[in-house]
Design a protein around this motif. Sequence first.
Motif, mmCIF file in Angstrom:
data_model
loop_
_atom_site.group_PDB
_atom_site.id
_atom_site.type_symbol
_atom_site.label_atom_id
_atom_site.label_comp_id
_atom_site.label_asym_id
_atom_site.label_seq_id
_atom_site.Cartn_x
_atom_site.Cartn_y
_atom_site.Cartn_z
ATOM 1 N N UNK A 1 24.295 94.590 -4.959
ATOM 2 C CA UNK A 1 23.183 94.207 -4.076
ATOM 3 C C UNK A 1 22.718 95.403 -3.247
ATOM 4 N N UNK A 2 23.661 96.152 -2.723
ATOM 5 C CA UNK A 2 23.329 97.298 -1.870
ATOM 6 C C UNK A 2 22.605 98.384 -2.663
ATOM 7 N N UNK A 3 23.097 98.695 -3.863
ATOM 8 C CA UNK A 3 22.467 99.744 -4.669
ATOM 9 C C UNK A 3 21.075 99.327 -5.140
ATOM 10 N N UNK A 4 20.910 98.045 -5.444
ATOM 11 C CA UNK A 4 19.597 97.557 -5.866
ATOM 12 C C UNK A 4 18.588 97.691 -4.731
ATOM 13 N N UNK A 5 19.016 97.353 -3.527
ATOM 14 C CA UNK A 5 18.126 97.459 -2.368
ATOM 15 C C UNK A 5 17.813 98.924 -2.061
ATOM 16 N N UNK A 6 18.821 99.780 -2.193
ATOM 17 C CA UNK A 6 18.607 101.209 -1.946
ATOM 18 C C UNK A 6 17.608 101.788 -2.942
ATOM 19 N N UNK A 7 17.724 101.377 -4.202
ATOM 20 C CA UNK A 7 16.784 101.841 -5.222
ATOM 21 C C UNK A 7 15.367 101.376 -4.906
ATOM 22 N N UNK A 8 15.257 100.143 -4.446
ATOM 23 C CA UNK A 8 13.951 99.580 -4.094
ATOM 24 C C UNK A 8 13.302 100.353 -2.948
ATOM 25 N N UNK A 9 14.127 100.787 -1.991
ATOM 26 C CA UNK A 9 13.606 101.479 -0.808
ATOM 27 C C UNK A 9 13.545 102.997 -0.991
ATOM 28 N N UNK A 10 14.065 103.483 -2.110
ATOM 29 C CA UNK A 10 14.009 104.912 -2.378
ATOM 30 C C UNK A 10 14.968 105.747 -1.547
ATOM 31 N N UNK A 11 16.132 105.172 -1.219
ATOM 32 C CA UNK A 11 17.131 105.909 -0.444
ATOM 33 C C UNK A 11 18.441 105.972 -1.224
ATOM 34 N N UNK A 12 19.357 106.788 -0.734
ATOM 35 C CA UNK A 12 20.641 107.004 -1.402
ATOM 36 C C UNK A 12 21.762 106.343 -0.620
ATOM 37 N N UNK A 13 22.689 105.722 -1.338
ATOM 38 C CA UNK A 13 23.937 105.248 -0.744
ATOM 39 C C UNK A 13 25.054 106.082 -1.359
ATOM 40 N N UNK A 14 25.669 106.934 -0.551
ATOM 41 C CA UNK A 14 26.731 107.822 -1.023
ATOM 42 C C UNK A 14 28.084 107.234 -0.632
#
Length: 213
Positions: A114-127
């Motif tokens: 869920x977190x990675x999908x949202x990050x992709x949608x917003x154009x940001x990185x989760x490291x």
Amino acid sequence: MKPVKIGIIGLGTVGGGTVNVLKRNAEEIARRAGRQIIISRASAKDLSKQRICDTDGIQLTTDPYEIINDPEIEIVLELIGGAGAVKDMVLAAIANHKHVVTANKSLIALHGNEIFAEASEQGVIVAFEAAVAGGIPIIKAIREGLSGNQIQWLAGIINGTGNFILTEMRDKGRDFYDVLAEAQALGYAEADPTFDVEGIDAGHKLTILASIA
């Protein structure tokens, strides 16, 4: 170029250590990144508690959402742990178009998709390199260095507390609870060691590794 302002949620052992590393190596980090990295804000439950880090120049708060909603902060470091309210914080930071860095293995194992999908949608990185065997490191190695390989199985020591306890029991014939108490005294194990001794920590790490292998 203007400095990158970051906010840290959680000033415990990991958060405090992160502050120390960022301050101690500020010049080298800036040289490699091409921009100065500034710790603008940090949050903690108890601001009166003695810290292992120098917080001079950092705006402190008890409300992590002051960091999440600060328009000047570009990167949020989530260093609290757990997967309840923290999930909402991370998703809120992503919704505010902030990159997120986390060492939270339970968060990634339970809510990573869920977190990675949202990050992709917003154009940001989760490291999340530090979530599993950050001292090796292994996440980047699997995702990039071994991206052309078909990994069929994983094996390794991924819980230091369990490794310490089992090694002492095997090599010295010591009692489990005696070694656990020593591990807690040395800072290897938490006051509540449930995640370590019941295999939950290792399970979360294996979930993450299996998902990217």
